[in-house]
Scaffold this motif. Structure first.
Motif, PDB file in Angstrom:
ATOM      1  N   GLN A 117       0.370  -1.210   0.300  1.00  0.00           N
ATOM      2  CA  GLN A 117      -0.074   0.347  -0.435  1.00  0.00           C
ATOM      3  C   GLN A 117       0.726   1.209  -0.253  1.00  0.00           C
ATOM      4  O   GLN A 117       0.766   2.305  -0.478  1.00  0.00           O
ATOM      5  N   VAL A 135      -4.882   6.665   2.374  1.00  0.00           N
ATOM      6  CA  VAL A 135      -4.841   5.392   1.980  1.00  0.00           C
ATOM      7  C   VAL A 135      -4.180   4.152   3.669  1.00  0.00           C
ATOM      8  O   VAL A 135      -5.467   3.509   3.446  1.00  0.00           O
ATOM      9  N   GLN A 139      -7.592   2.277   6.010  1.00  0.00           N
ATOM     10  CA  GLN A 139      -7.099   1.001   6.447  1.00  0.00           C
ATOM     11  C   GLN A 139      -7.353   0.268   7.514  1.00  0.00           C
ATOM     12  O   GLN A 139      -8.046  -0.281   8.852  1.00  0.00           O
ATOM     13  N   GLU A 222      -6.340  -5.685  -2.350  1.00  0.00           N
ATOM     14  CA  GLU A 222      -5.034  -4.489  -1.750  1.00  0.00           C
ATOM     15  C   GLU A 222      -5.373  -3.296  -3.040  1.00  0.00           C
ATOM     16  O   GLU A 222      -5.465  -1.763  -2.596  1.00  0.00           O
ATOM     17  N   VAL A 226      -6.143   1.541  -2.325  1.00  0.00           N
ATOM     18  CA  VAL A 226      -5.608   2.064  -3.527  1.00  0.00           C
ATOM     19  C   VAL A 226      -6.089   3.356  -4.264  1.00  0.00           C
ATOM     20  O   VAL A 226      -6.243   4.255  -3.806  1.00  0.00           O
TER      21      VAL A 226
END
Length: 230
Positions: A117, A135, A139, A222, A226
């Motif tokens: 990431q 980002v 998360q 993932e 992003v």
């Protein structure tokens, strides 16, 4: 010999004192959370001196008893010519102490995010702060919440030591009631139930969040994470 028996008036006095325990816990939670977020960001920052400074802060507050920290804030301030109100001393102490623990919780959540990431964000031209904001932290919040709510239980229980500097919260109220009733089993048994009523729902909620987010994380990939920040 007791001055009076433990009855509805004494119970109401304890319940009214509980609001100050809740208020102090909320202050410590909010203040500690904000401090912890700043500390966590510094802990993962590229600047090594800042990381050392944040690590020293964490080691001090995690490595010394919170009771000593409270006494330093309340009694030690007199050496500077200032005697804080018990509320101020307790709020500052619990916020600073909580900030150290929250900082480690948040840092662990941030570092648990896959390095891919960070690398993908760098490839998109994001700098450190923007990568964190858009980002990483969105998360990491999913990983932060369960231990954060769980630590709230510890905060609620720890507020009892504020009674030692004269703050009339639940623990001090229990001592005052016991002084006139001389019924410690009844008084402190009731207080134990009140603390349990405050902490048990938080423990259940922390477990629920952990199960829910653990399931949710297995369904996420993932790349979309992003790309959603772009």
């Amino acid at each position: 010999m007791s001055l009076r028996d433990f009855g509805p008036n004494e119970l109401m006095f304890l319940l009214l004192a509980t609001r100050w325990t809740i208020l102090l816990a909320l202050i410590a939670f909010a203040g500690g959370g904000l401090i912890g977020l700043v500390v966590a960001v510094i802990r993962v920052a590229p600047a090594r001196p800042l990381r050392w400074l944040a690590a020293g802060y964490i080691q001090f507050f995690m490595g010394t008893p919170i009771l000593i920290q409270l006494f330093m804030a309340y009694y030690g301030s007199s050496f500077l010519g200032y005697r804080p109100d018990p509320w101020v001393a307790a709020a500052v102490t619990f916020s600073l102490n909580g900030g150290a623990f929250f900082g480690e919780i948040f840092r662990g959540a941030i570092e648990a995010i896959p390095k891919g990431q960070w690398e993908a964000s760098t490839a998109l031209g994001f700098r450190f702060v923007r990568t964190l904001r858009l980002v990483i932290i969105p998360q990491a919040v999913r990983l932060m919440l369960p231990p954060t709510v769980g630590f709230m239980v510890q905060i609620v229980k720890t507020t009892s030591i504020a009674s030692l500097i004269g703050l009339t919260e639940l623990a001090r109220a229990a001592t005052q009631v016991n002084t006139v009733t001389f019924q410690p089993v009844m008084v402190f048994g009731t207080v134990s139930l009140i603390y349990f009523a405050l902490c048990w729902p938080l423990s259940l909620y922390a477990g629920y969040l952990e199960r829910r987010f653990a399931t949710g994380m297995t369904r996420r990939t993932e790349t979309p994470l992003v790309m959603s920040a772009v």
